[in-house]
Write a protein that holds these residues in place. Structure first.
Motif, PDB file in Angstrom:
ATOM      1  N   LYS A   1      -9.866  48.611  17.527  1.00  0.00           N
ATOM      2  CA  LYS A   1      -8.932  47.722  16.958  1.00  0.00           C
ATOM      3  C   LYS A   1      -7.488  48.367  17.425  1.00  0.00           C
ATOM      4  O   LYS A   1      -6.505  47.619  17.549  1.00  0.00           O
ATOM      5  CB  LYS A   1      -9.015  47.652  15.298  1.00  0.00           C
ATOM      6  CG  LYS A   1      -7.729  46.870  14.663  1.00  0.00           C
ATOM      7  CD  LYS A   1      -7.995  46.745  13.063  1.00  0.00           C
ATOM      8  CE  LYS A   1      -6.992  45.709  12.660  1.00  0.00           C
ATOM      9  NZ  LYS A   1      -5.494  46.350  12.626  1.00  0.00           N
ATOM     10  N   SER A   2      -7.459  49.620  17.514  1.00  0.00           N
ATOM     11  CA  SER A   2      -6.262  50.240  17.576  1.00  0.00           C
ATOM     12  C   SER A   2      -5.783  50.067  19.169  1.00  0.00           C
ATOM     13  O   SER A   2      -4.575  49.953  19.522  1.00  0.00           O
ATOM     14  CB  SER A   2      -6.204  51.896  17.403  1.00  0.00           C
ATOM     15  OG  SER A   2      -7.131  52.380  18.340  1.00  0.00           O
ATOM     16  N   ALA A   3      -6.775  49.842  20.134  1.00  0.00           N
ATOM     17  CA  ALA A   3      -6.548  49.378  21.392  1.00  0.00           C
ATOM     18  C   ALA A   3      -5.837  48.253  21.598  1.00  0.00           C
ATOM     19  O   ALA A   3      -4.854  47.799  22.148  1.00  0.00           O
ATOM     20  CB  ALA A   3      -7.914  49.590  22.469  1.00  0.00           C
ATOM     21  N   ILE A   4      -6.368  47.285  20.733  1.00  0.00           N
ATOM     22  CA  ILE A   4      -5.924  45.781  20.588  1.00  0.00           C
ATOM     23  C   ILE A   4      -4.423  45.974  20.146  1.00  0.00           C
ATOM     24  O   ILE A   4      -3.609  45.199  20.719  1.00  0.00           O
ATOM     25  CB  ILE A   4      -6.580  44.759  19.720  1.00  0.00           C
ATOM     26  CG1 ILE A   4      -8.141  44.760  20.218  1.00  0.00           C
ATOM     27  CG2 ILE A   4      -6.043  43.468  19.545  1.00  0.00           C
ATOM     28  CD1 ILE A   4      -8.895  43.903  19.240  1.00  0.00           C
ATOM     29  N   ASP A   5      -4.157  46.785  19.088  1.00  0.00           N
ATOM     30  CA  ASP A   5      -2.925  47.134  18.838  1.00  0.00           C
ATOM     31  C   ASP A   5      -2.086  47.286  19.793  1.00  0.00           C
ATOM     32  O   ASP A   5      -0.834  46.863  19.903  1.00  0.00           O
ATOM     33  CB  ASP A   5      -2.832  47.992  17.586  1.00  0.00           C
ATOM     34  CG  ASP A   5      -3.217  47.420  16.259  1.00  0.00           C
ATOM     35  OD1 ASP A   5      -3.683  48.291  15.431  1.00  0.00           O
ATOM     36  OD2 ASP A   5      -3.151  46.208  16.029  1.00  0.00           O
ATOM     37  N   VAL A   6      -2.451  48.336  20.581  1.00  0.00           N
ATOM     38  CA  VAL A   6      -1.563  49.027  21.593  1.00  0.00           C
ATOM     39  C   VAL A   6      -1.054  47.868  22.546  1.00  0.00           C
ATOM     40  O   VAL A   6      -0.157  47.436  22.927  1.00  0.00           O
ATOM     41  CB  VAL A   6      -2.425  50.009  22.436  1.00  0.00           C
ATOM     42  CG1 VAL A   6      -1.896  50.350  23.909  1.00  0.00           C
ATOM     43  CG2 VAL A   6      -2.490  51.318  21.489  1.00  0.00           C
ATOM     44  N   TYR A   7      -2.270  46.891  22.841  1.00  0.00           N
ATOM     45  CA  TYR A   7      -1.944  45.736  24.056  1.00  0.00           C
ATOM     46  C   TYR A   7      -1.064  44.852  23.399  1.00  0.00           C
ATOM     47  O   TYR A   7      -0.192  44.192  24.033  1.00  0.00           O
ATOM     48  CB  TYR A   7      -3.150  45.302  24.515  1.00  0.00           C
ATOM     49  CG  TYR A   7      -3.696  46.232  25.530  1.00  0.00           C
ATOM     50  CD1 TYR A   7      -5.206  46.958  25.082  1.00  0.00           C
ATOM     51  CD2 TYR A   7      -3.467  47.028  26.442  1.00  0.00           C
ATOM     52  CE1 TYR A   7      -5.812  47.827  25.833  1.00  0.00           C
ATOM     53  CE2 TYR A   7      -3.993  47.979  27.075  1.00  0.00           C
ATOM     54  CZ  TYR A   7      -5.326  48.410  27.038  1.00  0.00           C
ATOM     55  OH  TYR A   7      -5.875  49.352  27.518  1.00  0.00           O
ATOM     56  N   LEU A   8      -1.249  44.491  22.055  1.00  0.00           N
ATOM     57  CA  LEU A   8      -0.467  43.338  21.539  1.00  0.00           C
ATOM     58  C   LEU A   8       0.918  44.009  21.430  1.00  0.00           C
ATOM     59  O   LEU A   8       1.923  43.164  21.635  1.00  0.00           O
ATOM     60  CB  LEU A   8      -0.995  43.072  20.007  1.00  0.00           C
ATOM     61  CG  LEU A   8      -2.195  42.269  19.888  1.00  0.00           C
ATOM     62  CD1 LEU A   8      -2.845  42.059  18.466  1.00  0.00           C
ATOM     63  CD2 LEU A   8      -1.909  40.771  20.300  1.00  0.00           C
ATOM     64  N   LYS A   9       1.155  45.209  21.008  1.00  0.00           N
ATOM     65  CA  LYS A   9       2.495  45.764  21.122  1.00  0.00           C
ATOM     66  C   LYS A   9       3.177  45.501  22.344  1.00  0.00           C
ATOM     67  O   LYS A   9       4.297  45.120  22.444  1.00  0.00           O
ATOM     68  CB  LYS A   9       2.715  46.969  20.538  1.00  0.00           C
ATOM     69  CG  LYS A   9       2.333  47.356  19.005  1.00  0.00           C
ATOM     70  CD  LYS A   9       3.062  48.549  18.474  1.00  0.00           C
ATOM     71  CE  LYS A   9       3.051  48.654  16.910  1.00  0.00           C
ATOM     72  NZ  LYS A   9       1.698  49.008  16.224  1.00  0.00           N
TER      73      LYS A   9
ATOM     74  N   TYR B   1       5.206  42.203  12.731  1.00  0.00           N
ATOM     75  CA  TYR B   1       3.680  42.803  13.070  1.00  0.00           C
ATOM     76  C   TYR B   1       3.957  44.201  13.241  1.00  0.00           C
ATOM     77  O   TYR B   1       2.818  44.875  13.071  1.00  0.00           O
ATOM     78  CB  TYR B   1       3.596  42.068  14.328  1.00  0.00           C
ATOM     79  CG  TYR B   1       2.031  42.773  14.851  1.00  0.00           C
ATOM     80  CD1 TYR B   1       2.391  43.538  16.233  1.00  0.00           C
ATOM     81  CD2 TYR B   1       1.028  42.439  14.680  1.00  0.00           C
ATOM     82  CE1 TYR B   1       1.176  44.195  16.580  1.00  0.00           C
ATOM     83  CE2 TYR B   1      -0.046  42.894  15.185  1.00  0.00           C
ATOM     84  CZ  TYR B   1       0.005  43.868  16.182  1.00  0.00           C
ATOM     85  OH  TYR B   1      -0.998  44.442  16.665  1.00  0.00           O
ATOM     86  N   ASN B   2       4.826  44.708  13.931  1.00  0.00           N
ATOM     87  CA  ASN B   2       5.089  46.185  13.787  1.00  0.00           C
ATOM     88  C   ASN B   2       4.805  46.911  12.504  1.00  0.00           C
ATOM     89  O   ASN B   2       4.544  48.099  12.478  1.00  0.00           O
ATOM     90  CB  ASN B   2       6.509  46.523  14.458  1.00  0.00           C
ATOM     91  CG  ASN B   2       6.605  45.994  15.828  1.00  0.00           C
ATOM     92  OD1 ASN B   2       5.367  45.836  16.641  1.00  0.00           O
ATOM     93  ND2 ASN B   2       7.705  45.948  16.476  1.00  0.00           N
ATOM     94  N   ASN B   3       5.254  46.288  11.485  1.00  0.00           N
ATOM     95  CA  ASN B   3       5.183  47.031  10.075  1.00  0.00           C
ATOM     96  C   ASN B   3       3.726  46.696   9.405  1.00  0.00           C
ATOM     97  O   ASN B   3       3.117  47.737   9.126  1.00  0.00           O
ATOM     98  CB  ASN B   3       6.153  46.286   9.146  1.00  0.00           C
ATOM     99  CG  ASN B   3       7.678  46.653   9.436  1.00  0.00           C
ATOM    100  OD1 ASN B   3       7.913  47.861   9.850  1.00  0.00           O
ATOM    101  ND2 ASN B   3       8.611  45.843   9.282  1.00  0.00           N
ATOM    102  N   LYS B   4       3.277  45.443   9.630  1.00  0.00           N
ATOM    103  CA  LYS B   4       1.927  45.346   9.106  1.00  0.00           C
ATOM    104  C   LYS B   4       0.737  45.436   9.832  1.00  0.00           C
ATOM    105  O   LYS B   4      -0.248  45.918   9.438  1.00  0.00           O
ATOM    106  CB  LYS B   4       1.923  43.837   8.734  1.00  0.00           C
ATOM    107  CG  LYS B   4       2.649  43.308   7.380  1.00  0.00           C
ATOM    108  CD  LYS B   4       2.213  41.810   7.337  1.00  0.00           C
ATOM    109  CE  LYS B   4       3.041  41.292   6.087  1.00  0.00           C
ATOM    110  NZ  LYS B   4       2.853  39.725   5.788  1.00  0.00           N
ATOM    111  N   ASN B   5       0.930  45.305  11.196  1.00  0.00           N
ATOM    112  CA  ASN B   5      -0.383  45.776  12.307  1.00  0.00           C
ATOM    113  C   ASN B   5      -1.711  44.872  11.744  1.00  0.00           C
ATOM    114  O   ASN B   5      -2.410  45.113  11.849  1.00  0.00           O
ATOM    115  CB  ASN B   5      -0.615  47.194  11.961  1.00  0.00           C
ATOM    116  CG  ASN B   5       0.069  47.770  13.263  1.00  0.00           C
ATOM    117  OD1 ASN B   5       0.714  47.174  14.067  1.00  0.00           O
ATOM    118  ND2 ASN B   5       0.138  48.953  13.155  1.00  0.00           N
ATOM    119  N   ASP B   6      -1.365  43.511  11.286  1.00  0.00           N
ATOM    120  CA  ASP B   6      -2.403  42.771  10.996  1.00  0.00           C
ATOM    121  C   ASP B   6      -2.730  41.550  12.012  1.00  0.00           C
ATOM    122  O   ASP B   6      -1.853  41.150  12.385  1.00  0.00           O
ATOM    123  CB  ASP B   6      -2.328  42.059   9.454  1.00  0.00           C
ATOM    124  CG  ASP B   6      -1.162  41.324   9.332  1.00  0.00           C
ATOM    125  OD1 ASP B   6      -1.501  40.195   8.729  1.00  0.00           O
ATOM    126  OD2 ASP B   6      -0.014  41.657   9.942  1.00  0.00           O
TER     127      ASP B   6
END
Lengths: 310, 179
Positions: free
Chosen positions: B36-44, B78-83
Motif C-alpha cells: 500500500k505504501s508503494a501505491i501511496d508513493v506513486y499516487l503522491k 490526500y497528503n494528510n489522510k492517505n486514504d
C-alpha cells in the motif's frame, strides 16, 4: 494467433501429402513385420508339433532344424524391420526438411530452423531455472532476429542425471525434456525475475510477489528484486497467456529474466519429431501452439520493457 | 497415563497451529501495508504533478479558479489522510482536467505539457503495477480470512476482509465543467 493454424496447415498440404505417402509405405512395411513374426512363431510351433508327434525323432535333427530356422528367422526379421525403420527415417527427414521449416517460416518470417543444431549447456545453466543434470543433448534449433536486433533462440533439450552404482547398475533420471528459449532483450533489466512452479516452500518470501489471480497462484510463484518493475513487464495479458499454457495445455512453464536475457523452459517432452504412428495434424498443431506462443511472448516482453523508462 | 500424553500432544499441536496461522495473518497484513505504501508513493508522485498541470492549462483554457482550487484542496486532503477514497476523488478531478487539456491542440504542442504527459505515462504504469501487487496481497489475505480452517483464527482475532484498490479511469464519463 491460435486460429491461424488452419491456414498454415493448408499451406503445407503438398508436404503433408508426401508424409502421407511415407505413412502408407510404413503401414505396409509394418504389416510385413507382423506377418513375418506370425510366420516365425507358426514355424516354431510346427517344428515343436512335429517333434512331439514323433515325426522328428532324432534330437540332433531337431537341433539342426531349430538352428536353421532361428538363423533364417533373424535374417528375415532384420530385413523387414530395417525396411520399416528406413521408411520411418525418410518420414522424419521429410518432416524436418520440408514440413517444419515451412511451418516455422509461416509463424514468423524471421525464424530459421536447423534440426541438428542446438543451444549450449552453458545457456541452460545461465537461465537459473536449470535442474541438476550431468548429461545434456540439444537439437532442433530455431532462431531469428526481430526489430532492433533482438535475438530469439530456442531448441529442444534433453538433460539427464545419470549415475552408476557400485554394482554397475546405471540409473537414469530425466531432469528436463522440452524446449529452452533464450531471448536477448532490447534493454538490460536491472532486476532478477523468476516465474517458477508453485510450491508451499517459497524460495524467498521477501521477493515473492502475489499476483491478483488465485488461479495463477495455484500454478506459479513469482519472485523479483524489484516487484513493481516485474509487474510492469508481466502485464495482465501476458500472465493470462502463461496461465493458459499451464491450465489448458498442461505444459509446465518456467521463466527467468536476468540482465538482458529472457529465458523460458517448457516441459513438453519430445518436440519437433515426425511421429510416423501419430496424427500429423495434431502434432503440428501442438508444435505450432508452443512455437507461436514463444514468439508472441518474447515480442510482448520486449515491448513491455521498451515502454518502461529504464 | 498414555491418554494424558495424547491429549497434551493434541493441545500442543493445536496451539502451534494457532500461533503459526496468527503469525501468517500478521505477516500478510505487514506485506499489504508495504505494498500500500508503494501505491501511496506513486499516487503522491502523480498528484505532485498537479501544480505543473494547472500552470500548463490555465494559459490555454478558460477555467474557473474554483475548479483549480478544488483539485488543489483535494490533493492536500490526500497528503494528510492517505486514504484511497480521497485518492479516487483527486484522481477523478485530475482525469477530467487531463481529458479536457487533450482537446486543446495548442496545449498538445506545448513542450512543458508534453514532458508532463511523459511523466504521467511513466507514473501511471508504475501505479498500475503497484496496484496489482497490492490487490494480489489483498486477494490472498481475503482467501485466508474466508477459507477453512484459517477462518477460525480470523474470527477469533477479528481479522476482516479488506477491499481491493481500484483507481478510477474516468475517460469514458461525461464531463461537466464550469467554463
Amino acid at each position: 494467433m491460435y486460429q491461424n493454424f488452419e491456414g498454415i496447415y493448408q499451406n503445407l498440404i503438398d508436404q503433408i501429402g508426401n508424409l502421407a505417402q511415407e505413412k502408407e509405405e510404413y503401414r505396409i512395411k509394418m504389416k510385413r513385420v507382423y506377418v513375418t513374426v506370425i510366420a516365425i512363431v507358426s514355424i516354431f510351433l510346427l517344428i515343436g508339433g512335429l517333434y512331439f508327434h514323433g515325426i522328428i525323432v532324432d534330437y540332433s535333427q531337431l537341433k539342426l532344424v531349430l538352428l536353421v530356422t532361428v538363423i533364417l528367422s533373424v535374417i528375415a526379421l532384420i530385413i523387414v524391420v530395417v525396411k520399416a525403420v528406413n521408411v520411418s527415417a525418410k518420414f522424419n527427414s521429410i518432416f524436418k526438411k520440408q514440413v517444419l521449416p515451412k511451418m516455422i517460416l509461416n509463424i514468423d518470417e524471421n525464424l530459421t530452423y536447423k534440426p541438428k543444431q542446438g543451444l549450449s549447456e552453458k545457456q541452460y545453466k545461465d537461465s537459473d531455472i536449470a535442474i541438476d543434470f550431468n548429461t545434456f543433448k540439444s537439437e532442433d534449433y530455431i532462431s531469428g532476429f526481430f526489430a532492433d536486433n533482438a535475438l530469439l533462440e530456442m531448441s529442444e533439450i534433453n538433460a539427464q542425471f545419470i549415475t552408476v552404482n557400485q554394482d554397475g547398475v546405471v540409473n537414469v533420471i530425466d531432469s528436463f525434456n522440452g524446449i529452452l528459449v533464450v531471448a536477448t532483450l532490447k534493454k538490460t533489466v536491472n532486476n532478477k525475475i523468476k516465474i517458477v512452479k508453485n510450491s508451499i516452500w517459497k524460495l524467498d518470501r521477501k521477493a515473492n510477489i502475489r499476483i491478483a489471480s488465485l488461479e495463477f497462484e495455484k500454478y506459479f510463484d513469482v519472485y523479483a528484486d524489484d516487484k513493481v518493475q516485474a509487474m510492469q513487464i508481466f502485464t495482465s495479458d501476458i500472465i493470462d497467456q502463461i496461465l493458459y499454457f499451464a491450465q489448458e495445455l498442461k505444459i509446465k512453464v518456467q521463466i527467468s529474466i536476468k540482465d538482458n536475457k529472457f529465458y523460458m523452459t517448457f516441459e513438453t517432452g519430445e518436440m519437433y519429431e515426425g511421429g510416423i504412428t501419430k496424427n500429423t495434424k495434431d502434432l503440428l498443431s501442438r508444435y505450432y501452439l508452443v512455437t507461436s506462443f514463444i514468439v508472441d511472448i518474447v515480442k510482448k516482453i520486449n515491448k513491455s520493457i521498451e515502454e518502461i523508462v529504464l | 497415563m498414555e491418554a494424558i500424553y495424547i491429549i497434551i500432544g493434541i493441545i500442543v499441536v493445536l496451539l502451534l497451529w494457532v500461533i503459526i496461522t496468527y503469525n501468517n495473518f500478521i505477516i500478510m497484513i505487514k506485506g499489504m501495508e508495504q505494498s500500500k505504501s508503494a501505491i501511496d508513493v506513486y499516487l503522491k508522485q502523480r498528484f505532485d504533478l498537479i501544480p505543473n498541470l494547472i500552470e500548463c492549462v490555465k494559459t490555454y483554457m478558460n477555467y474557473e479558479k474554483s475548479t483549480f482550487e478544488k483539485i488543489t484542496a483535494l490533493r492536500n486532503e490526500y497528503n494528510n489522510k492517505n486514504d484511497f477514497d480521497t485518492a479516487n476523488k483527486v484522481n477523478s478531478e485530475y482525469n477530467k482536467l487531463i481529458l479536457l487539456a487533450e482537446q486543446y491542440p495548442d496545449l498538445k504542442t506545448d513542450s512543458q505539457f508534453a514532458l508532463l504527459q511523459k511523466n504521467l505515462v511513466k507514473i501511471e504504469s508504475q501505479l498500475q503495477a503497484a496496484r496489482r501487487i497490492y490487490n494480489g496481497d489483498i486477494t490472498m489475505y481475503n482467501a485466508k480470512v474466508k477459507t477453512i480452517p484459517s477462518n477460525i483464527i480470523a474470527n477469533i482475532f477479528n481479522f476482516k476482509e479488506k477491499d481491493l484498490f481500484e483507481i478510477d479511469a474516468d475517460e469514458s464519463k461525461n464531463i461537466n465543467i464550469n467554463m
